[in-house]
Design an enzyme around this catalytic site. Structure first.
Site, PDB file in Angstrom:
ATOM      1  N   TYR A  91      -6.363 -11.441  49.530  1.00 22.74           N
ATOM      2  CA  TYR A  91      -7.785 -11.429  49.892  1.00 22.74           C
ATOM      3  C   TYR A  91      -8.602 -11.694  48.627  1.00 22.74           C
ATOM      4  O   TYR A  91      -8.294 -11.135  47.557  1.00 22.74           O
ATOM      5  CB  TYR A  91      -8.171 -10.059  50.472  1.00 22.74           C
ATOM      6  CG  TYR A  91      -9.676  -9.891  50.661  1.00 22.74           C
ATOM      7  CD1 TYR A  91     -10.269 -10.152  51.887  1.00 22.74           C
ATOM      8  CD2 TYR A  91     -10.489  -9.482  49.601  1.00 22.74           C
ATOM      9  CE1 TYR A  91     -11.642 -10.017  52.058  1.00 22.74           C
ATOM     10  CE2 TYR A  91     -11.864  -9.349  49.760  1.00 22.74           C
ATOM     11  CZ  TYR A  91     -12.430  -9.616  50.988  1.00 22.74           C
ATOM     12  OH  TYR A  91     -13.784  -9.498  51.151  1.00 22.74           O
ATOM     13  N   GLU A 150     -15.819 -15.606  51.064  1.00 20.95           N
ATOM     14  CA  GLU A 150     -14.625 -14.790  51.280  1.00 20.95           C
ATOM     15  C   GLU A 150     -13.459 -15.660  51.726  1.00 20.95           C
ATOM     16  O   GLU A 150     -13.624 -16.523  52.589  1.00 20.95           O
ATOM     17  CB  GLU A 150     -14.933 -13.730  52.346  1.00 20.95           C
ATOM     18  CG  GLU A 150     -13.806 -12.766  52.605  1.00 20.95           C
ATOM     19  CD  GLU A 150     -14.151 -11.783  53.732  1.00 20.95           C
ATOM     20  OE1 GLU A 150     -14.576 -10.664  53.422  1.00 20.95           O
ATOM     21  OE2 GLU A 150     -14.010 -12.159  54.915  1.00 20.95           O
TER      22      GLU A 150
END
Lengths: 294, 378
Positions: free
Chosen positions: B101, B189
């Site tokens: 992530y 993101e």
């Protein structure tokens, strides 16, 4: 006394020659604010209703001794306007303009902190500040505020600030200074900056704080009140019913990831001993009770 | 402004980040044609401005073109958290060894850019943050300094990724930071950022939110065109009004974002349900007011309208005349309750007084006005 702004403040308006700058600059002068200059690189040497216009803030400061700048420049120019004001030598920069990109705000906030630690920035996207009876810088309607104290006001919202001033005036309660810190993600001046200044100001005996959803500024302020503020505080937080993920007008007013809710903010404030009203009127009434008991 | 995944990937690709080949389509036939061009296997991915696509059945692996046809048929029109799928992204499938992530966003408290990197990717980062916060490696970047490769390298080292992923991740993070700052993003993101069995680091998903305030630096029309607004929001947007649609029956018009928000609170407090948030800004002239009334009036859910105006610089009589003029221009189908306070409120109320009837009422306080409006909306 008052905080940040008083009868000795000398104000230069960046953008005085524009429609908004001219309108509010003259209105502020009518109120009694010491409006000493305007800036516009293309109109240096001219004047706006008798107020001299200089090429930049540095020249205005040199010629007039201005120590406050008020910015009415379109959003795209605010980043350079803020830096021009700091380089020009003012102590307080009031940026009224709304719609400034968050990356610009984050950049000049950190740049000022590093290179001009003694310069205070208020805003952007704020109504400005008023020390009733002394000076008014920005877009607040001066006549809705009663001068003298004992209450200091700090708010994230423009119209709710006016509402607060007006409610206190109706109850014959005076205000030392009313600071609108604005509803953007990176405000130059925080609740905590204002709370600390009001705590240190002998004429301010009580503080009214108006918050809204989004971010964690109210929670941080609550912790500061708990640790450092001895004066009584009343508060209101707008946006109890705001649905998550929807921006409520202000760029900073958004509940995201379950954070920044009004309920959590009110709870933190109550926990710090703050009297919390469920609407602006109730917060005003709570403040009237506080003032009656002083 | 939220971007679809495919727009986010195209945005990332402009900054040199490795993303998979793919095509955005709106029909089953185009999905099949795209898969034939790209070559199977592919992923069929719903394009919606919400999370939880996978769980809702909006992301499927397709080994063959027949699979693509089946999945595209099922996913188009699917309701994912109230968002109906109208767009699909058909993308070349990737082999995954590990999922990470990575993101950048603004930390409003710290007033710095916050970078987050975790070896635990592919799941909700909020869950990781709650259950195992030590598995997220964070850095705060001063916008004046920017991100140096040295700092990025230290950051990656702390995240305990597979050593094979180090170089590729440092490279992507540097580019991600550039995309985030130069693109004026509120959020960039990548979840997941993957390591392939061949040791390549690759962007498998993209969630990008851009700052609409920076539109003077960027051309955002392409993204604005795909924003999902309900009809009411679309109409208000076209009129330049700050409007958010809600599901109640009391239409709201107020001046100032704070006062508008506060109006919703008070309506709720007295047992009513607001139909919308609408900020008409500082003034309240007839043009702005009639535009606002038009939008509220066209909302079939609205049973009563609450106009809440605090006059600051704008004087009460100007506001009152603005409201009356606007009412001449718009044929109103629901009763209006006005609360007018602030500068010259008395004069303003005097102008409205002779016009009052069942369809136009006036109260002096916000609370009383909210009570009447809520009652009328029942």
């Amino acid at each position: 006394m008052s905080i940040f702004l008083d009868e000795n403040s000398k104000v230069v308006y960046q953008g005085l020659t524009g429609s908004q700058g001219r309108y509010y600059g003259l209105l502020n002068r009518d109120y009694g604010t010491n409006v000493v200059a305007g800036t516009n690189p293309k109109k240096a040497g001219t004047d706006v209703d008798g107020i001299p216009v200089y090429a930049n803030v540095g020249e205005a400061v040199e010629a007039t001794g201005a120590n406050v700048s008020c910015i009415f420049i379109p959003a795209a120019g605010v980043k350079s306007a803020v830096m021009e004001a700091a380089e020009g030598g003012v102590e307080l920069i009031v940026a009224i303009t709304e719609g400034v990109p968050a990356h610009d705000e984050a950049w000049f906030f950190n740049k000022l902190q590093r290179d001009y630690p003694n310069v205070r920035l208020l805003g952007p996207n704020c109504p400005g500040l008023i020390s009733p009876g002394k000076a008014n810088v920005g877009i607040t309607a001066g006549h809705i505020a009663k001068a003298g104290g004992p209450v200091g006001i700090v708010s994230r919202s423009g119209t709710l600030t006016y509402q607060a001033l007006y409610e206190l005036q109706q109850k014959d309660i005076g205000v030392t200074t009313c600071v609108g810190i604005g509803g953007d993600p990176v405000p130059g001046t925080s609740f905590i900056d204002c709370l600390a200044a009001f705590e240190a100001d002998p004429e301010t005996k009580a503080i009214m704080m108006i918050g809204e959803i989004g971010g964690s500024a109210e929670e941080e302020a609550a912790q500061f009140i708990k640790d450092h503020v001895t004066k009584p505080v009343s508060s209101y937080v707008a946006g109890v019913t705001a649905p998550p993920g929807k921006k409520m007008g202000h760029a900073g007013a958004i509940v995201s990831g379950g954070k920044g809710t009004a309920d959590a903010k009110m709870e933190a404030l109550r926990d710090a001993g703050v009297k919390v009203g469920l609407n602006p009127t109730e917060a005003g009434e709570l403040m009237a009770e506080i003032v009656a008991g002083l | 402004m939220d971007l679809f995944e495919y727009q986010g990937k195209q945005f990332f690709a402009r900054y040199g980040m490795p993303v998979s080949d793919g095509e955005a389509v709106q029909t089953v036939e185009d999905a099949v044609a795209a898969a034939e061009r790209l070559g199977t296997p592919v992923m069929v991915k719903a394009q919606v401005h919400t999370g939880g696509r996978g769980k809702a059945g909006g992301v499927k692996f397709a080994a063959t073109v027949d699979d693509v046809r089946e999945h595209a048929t099922n996913i188009l029109g699917l309701d994912i958290n109230g968002h109906i799928v109208e767009n699909l992204w058909i993308e070349v499938a990737s082999d995954i060894a590990e999922e990470y992530y990575a993101s950048f966003t603004l930390d409003r408290g710290a007033k710095k850019h916050l970078g987050m990197l975790s070896a635990e990717g592919g799941v909700e980062i909020e869950t990781v943050a709650e259950e195992t916060p030590d598995k997220i490696s964070k850095i705060w970047v001063d916008p004046v300094d920017g991100l140096s490769e040295e700092v990025a390298r230290e950051w990656v080292a702390k995240a305990n990724l597979n050593p094979d992923a180090t170089e590729g991740t440092v490279d992507i993070l540097m580019k991600l930071y550039t995309a985030y700052t130069e693109g004026d993003a509120d959020l960039c993101e990548i979840n997941p950022l993957i390591l392939t069995p061949e040791g390549k680091v690759h962007v498998l998903d993209a969630k990008v939110t851009l700052d609409g305030n920076a539109d003077f630096r960027h051309d955002l029309d392409e993204y604005d065109a795909t924003q999902k607004r309900d009809e009411r929001e679309e109409a208000a947007h076209a009129k330049g009004l700050q409007y958010v649609g809600l599901d109640g029956s009391v239409g709201v018009i107020a001046n100032g974002a704070g006062l508008a928000m506060s109006t919703l609170d008070v309506i709720n407090q007295v047992g009513g349900k607001p139909a919308n948030f609408l900020d008409i800004g500082g003034g309240a002239n007839a043009d702005v007011m009639s535009g606002a009334l038009q939008v509220i009036n066209d909302d079939p859910n609205v049973k009563a309208i609450f106009i809440n105006i605090f006059g600051g610089i704008t004087r009460g009589e100007e506001v009152a005349n603005g409201i009356l003029e606007a009412m001449k221009r718009v044929e109103i189908s629901s009763p209006i309750v006005i609360r007018l306070d602030g500068t010259n409120a008395e004069e303003g109320r005097a102008i409205l007084a002779p016009e009052l009837d069942d369809m136009l009422r006036m109260e002096t306080t916000m609370l009383d006005a909210a009570k009447v409006a809520a009652e009328l909306a029942k």
